[in-house]
Enzyme design. Sequence first.
Site, PDB file in Angstrom:
ATOM      1  N   LYS A  79       0.861  -1.186   0.000  1.00  0.00           N
ATOM      2  CA  LYS A  79       0.000   0.000   0.000  1.00  0.00           C
ATOM      3  C   LYS A  79       0.892   1.230   0.000  1.00  0.00           C
ATOM      4  CE  LYS A  79      -3.937   1.883   2.668  1.00  0.00           C
ATOM      5  NZ  LYS A  79      -4.814   1.641   3.840  1.00  0.00           N
ATOM      6  N   SER A 154      -9.689   1.587   2.829  1.00  0.00           N
ATOM      7  CA  SER A 154      -8.839   2.365   1.958  1.00  0.00           C
ATOM      8  C   SER A 154      -7.761   1.531   1.256  1.00  0.00           C
ATOM      9  CB  SER A 154      -8.144   3.461   2.777  1.00  0.00           C
ATOM     10  OG  SER A 154      -7.317   2.883   3.775  1.00  0.00           O
ATOM     11  N   SER A 178      -9.869  -0.754   7.055  1.00  0.00           N
ATOM     12  CA  SER A 178      -9.328  -0.622   5.706  1.00  0.00           C
ATOM     13  C   SER A 178      -8.607  -1.827   5.127  1.00  0.00           C
ATOM     14  CB  SER A 178      -8.385   0.574   5.652  1.00  0.00           C
ATOM     15  OG  SER A 178      -9.141   1.735   5.527  1.00  0.00           O
TER      16      SER A 178
END
Length: 492
Positions: A79, A154, A178
């Site tokens: 990420k 996210s 997330s």
Amino acid sequence: MELYNYSLENLGELLDKGEISAVELTRSVLERISAVDDTIGSYLTVDAEGALIQAESADVRRRKRDNVTPLTGIPVGLKDLISTAGLQTTCASKILAGYRPEYDATVVSRLRSAGAVITGKLNMDEFAMGSSTENSAFQKTCNPWALDRVPGGSSGGSTAAVAAATAIATLGSDTGGSIRQPASFCGVVGMKPTYGRVSRYGLIAFASSLDQIGPVTLTVADAALLLGVIAGHDACDSTSVDLPVADYYKRLKNDIRGLKIGLPQEYFGAGLDSEVEVLVRSACGQLAAAGALVNEAISLPHTDYAVACYYLLATAEASSNLARYDGVKYGFRAENTDGLLDMYRQTRAQGFGDEVKRRIMLGTYALSSGYYDAYYRKAQQVRTLITRDFEKVFADCDVIVAPVCPTPAFAFGEKVDDPLAMYLSDILTIPVNLAGLPAISVPCGFTKSGLPVGLQIIARPFAEETLLNVAWQYEQLGGWSRRRPEIKKKAV
Ligand code: GLN
């Protein structure tokens, strides 16, 4: 089957036997990225050259049997809020465009010393604020199971990449859901470790008392292998806890007969999609048939206050953490401004997206002197009540089982203009972060229209072994992991 389709666990065996090389595997994943990622949009940065160099040295390590781990030669994506030395790290924000960290996050140095191959950086909601990845300043990521739907957020890039096989495994971060929510939306395994289990050093902060890095994988065994590498105390993070890291992989197959499972009645209330409810209840039925003792009526009475509590605390912490982006130290700086204050103002006005600005304002307000007691302090007290709810339940239950999200993946645009509707999609994941607990999302079936649904399992603090054990046992019963979507090319 193409190499990119295998699990981390299986690839480790193939690499071990010398049947494939890390270079071949990495090429296969890079080709997969070229073939489908213009459709999916999971990567913000692909480091093809760096990945091949790392793969070559992994092959050397394997040939010499020098410090070989289950991750040696495995392509892993990150990420884009996990710092990578020399490799752009943006948090999907314009304000960090072009920022190249000077150092690796601890999870990255651990992956490197285990011999993993870093493929690149994955899309996300800007500064991890969101539930659909639509808040990325750079691009949209599509759900590989339905291109007109969001991948969740996210960590939407991290979960879409595993689903679309553009990485063998990835790391995400979970502040309020997330990792778990997008894992549920994309039909992959996503785990949030206990707060303090994995170092946050080099993880760009959103809400420091809630953020935690965790694995996103095709199977539970893969999650156990990856967690084993990234977990453990780190002197660089004072909130990382000095507790032994168990051999998670070895304990996956432990017997679950007699294990006590609680279903919180508050998590099955109004607003829960009926197909999601049926799938989650049938998963619990399978666990019961396998000998677990299911109590359908446990209670977490303060659940209703969790979202409000979270949005005060997370925004308060974010407003403080994001004060460092002033156009001086990192990334973007507005041009042609009128003096220092104006430079700050314009840099932030142009560099941050709407959701980030909304949260900085909310958090600043909650912390301001006249309101601190009414909002921030109150929210801290509620947080304690929520933590106690869990403590009471865990006095008598080994794990809690629940849905991850009230609905399956929603369509693009459905919630993005209504922040409250978006915030509510985390109602079943946020309490876990407030209490600092470990939890996982494991695929538990598909809706009639073919959208994946995840089962959430929550355990006591630092009981990752139990969590992974139950998840693995359920995975064998359910048989929903390892499914791959057929990716239809977008019409041009
Ligand atoms: N969706 C939640 C939020 O917007 C959680 C985000 C996260 O876990 N990083 O804050």
